[in-house]
Design a protein around this motif. Structure first.
Motif, PDB file in Angstrom:
ATOM      1  N   PHE A 153       0.824  -1.206   0.000  1.00  0.00           N
ATOM      2  CA  PHE A 153       0.000   0.000   0.000  1.00  0.00           C
ATOM      3  C   PHE A 153       0.863   1.263   0.000  1.00  0.00           C
ATOM      4  O   PHE A 153       0.539   2.242  -0.682  1.00  0.00           O
ATOM      5  CB  PHE A 153      -0.932  -0.023   1.212  1.00  0.00           C
ATOM      6  N   ARG A 154       1.957   1.243   0.759  1.00  0.00           N
ATOM      7  CA  ARG A 154       2.836   2.421   0.777  1.00  0.00           C
ATOM      8  C   ARG A 154       3.375   2.707  -0.622  1.00  0.00           C
ATOM      9  O   ARG A 154       3.395   3.869  -1.059  1.00  0.00           O
ATOM     10  CB  ARG A 154       3.995   2.192   1.762  1.00  0.00           C
ATOM     11  N   LEU A 266      -9.645   0.167  -2.506  1.00  0.00           N
ATOM     12  CA  LEU A 266      -9.280  -0.038  -3.909  1.00  0.00           C
ATOM     13  C   LEU A 266      -7.865  -0.596  -4.012  1.00  0.00           C
ATOM     14  O   LEU A 266      -7.569  -1.388  -4.921  1.00  0.00           O
ATOM     15  CB  LEU A 266      -9.394   1.283  -4.667  1.00  0.00           C
ATOM     16  N   ALA A 267      -6.998  -0.205  -3.085  1.00  0.00           N
ATOM     17  CA  ALA A 267      -5.649  -0.761  -3.064  1.00  0.00           C
ATOM     18  C   ALA A 267      -5.673  -2.236  -2.699  1.00  0.00           C
ATOM     19  O   ALA A 267      -4.891  -3.036  -3.248  1.00  0.00           O
ATOM     20  CB  ALA A 267      -4.772   0.013  -2.079  1.00  0.00           C
ATOM     21  N   TRP A 268      -6.552  -2.627  -1.786  1.00  0.00           N
ATOM     22  CA  TRP A 268      -6.702  -4.054  -1.471  1.00  0.00           C
ATOM     23  C   TRP A 268      -7.107  -4.833  -2.723  1.00  0.00           C
ATOM     24  O   TRP A 268      -6.616  -5.953  -2.958  1.00  0.00           O
ATOM     25  CB  TRP A 268      -7.762  -4.249  -0.384  1.00  0.00           C
ATOM     26  N   ARG A 269      -7.986  -4.275  -3.506  1.00  0.00           N
ATOM     27  CA  ARG A 269      -8.405  -4.936  -4.747  1.00  0.00           C
ATOM     28  C   ARG A 269      -7.207  -5.120  -5.682  1.00  0.00           C
ATOM     29  O   ARG A 269      -6.999  -6.203  -6.235  1.00  0.00           O
ATOM     30  CB  ARG A 269      -9.504  -4.083  -5.414  1.00  0.00           C
ATOM     31  N   ASP A 270      -6.405  -4.077  -5.853  1.00  0.00           N
ATOM     32  CA  ASP A 270      -5.204  -4.178  -6.673  1.00  0.00           C
ATOM     33  C   ASP A 270      -4.215  -5.183  -6.089  1.00  0.00           C
ATOM     34  O   ASP A 270      -3.546  -5.924  -6.824  1.00  0.00           O
ATOM     35  CB  ASP A 270      -4.523  -2.808  -6.786  1.00  0.00           C
ATOM     36  N   PHE A 271      -4.088  -5.188  -4.761  1.00  0.00           N
ATOM     37  CA  PHE A 271      -3.175  -6.111  -4.088  1.00  0.00           C
ATOM     38  C   PHE A 271      -3.507  -7.556  -4.454  1.00  0.00           C
ATOM     39  O   PHE A 271      -2.623  -8.353  -4.804  1.00  0.00           O
ATOM     40  CB  PHE A 271      -3.256  -5.894  -2.580  1.00  0.00           C
ATOM     41  N   HIS A 272      -4.771  -7.907  -4.387  1.00  0.00           N
ATOM     42  CA  HIS A 272      -5.163  -9.274  -4.706  1.00  0.00           C
ATOM     43  C   HIS A 272      -4.936  -9.595  -6.187  1.00  0.00           C
ATOM     44  O   HIS A 272      -4.561 -10.723  -6.527  1.00  0.00           O
ATOM     45  CB  HIS A 272      -6.626  -9.497  -4.332  1.00  0.00           C
TER      46      HIS A 272
END
Length: 453
Positions: A153-154, A266-272
């Motif tokens: 995330f950072r 939205l970052a969690w979505r990208d992370f996955h």
């Protein structure tokens, strides 16, 4: 170049559509193409709720194209055969496609590339259409993906972003390209009654309303089950009716603690997506094996599917899923923990059930969220067990969510809504509500013993 083809998949929009934009730059005329491929059915992706939403989205996309002088060409059959047939018919010089991360999407790209090579027609794959940041662009040193969210995330927050593209003013489609009729929601069976309308127009209306009057309270209220204070935009992101990049940019422009918390989701979505891009096998295999010897899915799992576990907050969430094809995120965590840890049932059982009903049934987010809650994924606390009674008291303190979905318990005291075993068994029987399928401490102890704790 006279003709180019754009193959629409999970990017059913005109605004911020890089594949369409590139095709329009490259050619005088463009074939906007969608192929209804039976392989999608065989892979288990064509659930009735998603087909209903897809029918709306395709109709909306066709209408938007017609407003610009074009139309959507729908074909049925093998995607490679159908795309190659359109290329042969029109003499198209390029095919444009938004990149995917699943094994299915990658295999489709490989097959398309091989098929088009025989026609001497290049395939142009555009990454970063489905996500905010393209998978593989934010990576740790000497590794192909981040396995922990916080450092990802950072870096994600600091990454460069592309500017959203406007919708085209005009789309010219070459003459003589035939296709099938658009699918229609009303012809489908097995669709949950509360499935929302699909399409870019509806998605943008909801996005505008969310940014205007919902996002500011998101940080404080996103876990409020009864308040229903989340965006509900996930189906529109899944089908690409909305651009994740545009949504993230608008949230950042909006500013404030609520918008920052929403951008984190939205970052969690990208992370996955970046995890699945690096590890496609994680769709059905443990990302981090824990040596689990899961119990066979039996009556307890059936009760879980039906919303009849005897734990009202779990049952409410499962009934919401069955009715709407959607579930509150806090509910997803609760029912996932209950199935995998309290009932010690394989996470794949839950993931498959969810994929059969969720309109936003995205392979990356569904599977990897299930692995996270089961402790086989990226969670740094793999053995935590969520107590449904405590979670109900915390996130549904007045019982409004339970009363909405478990009307058998309407009128009972709030404490009994979260701990119905405090009621007499005869009272539960009279109301038609089941006793708990398992005692919480016994389920927790069984799970921890199986994990070697």
């Amino acid at each position: 170049m006279d003709v180019a083809v754009v193959l629409f998949t999970s990017d059913l929009r005109l605004r911020d559509q890089p594949a369409l934009h590139a095709a329009l730059r490259a050619a005088d005329t463009v074939v906007p193409l969608f192929v209804r491929d039976p392989a999608v059915d065989r892979a288990g992706f064509a659930a009735p709720n998603r087909l209903a939403f897809l029918a709306d989205a395709l109709a909306d996309l066709d209408g938007a194209l017609r407003e610009r002088g074009g139309r959507l060409v729908v074909r049925e059959g093998d995607v490679v055969e159908q795309v190659c047939a359109v290329v042969s018919r029109t003499g198209a010089g390029e095919v444009h496609l938004s990149g995917g991360v699943s094994g299915f999407a990658r295999h489709r790209e490989e097959r398309l590339r091989r098929g088009l090579e025989r026609l001497r027609c290049p395939l142009r794959v555009h990454d970063g259409v489905v996500t905010v940041v393209p998978p593989g662009t934010v990576v740790p040193d000497q590794r192909d993906h981040f396995a922990v969210f916080t450092p990802y995330f950072r870096r994600w927050r600091e990454s460069a972003r592309r500017d959203p593209l406007p919708a085209p003013r005009r789309v010219r489609v070459p003459d003589g390209v035939g296709g099938a009729a658009l699918p229609q929601r009303r012809r489908l069976s097995g669709v949950s009654p509360g499935v929302p309308a699909g399409g870019e127009r509806e998605g943008r209306r909801r996005m505008a309303a969310w940014l205007r009057s919902g996002v500011d309270a998101y940080e404080e209220r996103h876990d409020d089950l009864a308040g229903d204070a989340t965006s509900r935009l996930s189906p529109y992101l899944h089908f690409g009716c909305l651009s994740a990049a545009e949504l993230a940019g608008r949230a950042r422009e909006h500013g404030g603690a609520g918008a920052e918390a929403f951008e984190r989701q939205l970052a969690w979505r990208d992370f996955h997506h970046q995890v699945l891009a690096a590890r496609p096998d994680a769709a059905w295999s443990d990302y981090r094996a824990r040596g689990d010897r899961w119990r066979r899915a039996g009556r307890d799992a059936d009760a879980w599917r039906e919303g009849r576990t005897g734990y009202p907050i779990v049952d409410a969430a499962m009934r919401q899923l069955a009715h709407e094809g959607w579930m509150h995120n806090r509910g997803r965590l609760l029912v996932g923990s209950f199935l995998t840890k309290t009932l010690y049932t394989d996470w794949r059982v839950g993931a498959e059930h969810f994929l059969g009903l969720l309109v936003d049934g995205d392979l990356a987010n569904n599977q990897l969220n299930w692995q996270w809650v089961a402790g086989t994924g990226t969670d740094s606390r793999p053995n935590r067990v969520l107590n449904p009674a405590a979670q109900g008291r915390r996130y549904d303190p007045d019982g409004g969510y339970v009363r909405r979905w478990v009307p058998e318990l309407d009128g009972v005291p709030v404490r009994a809504l979260h701990e119905p075993w405090r009621l007499e068994p005869a009272t539960l029987r009279e109301r038609g509500y089941p006793e708990p399928v398992v005692e919480l401490d016994a389920g927790r102890d069984r799970f921890l013993a199986a994990r070697g704790r």
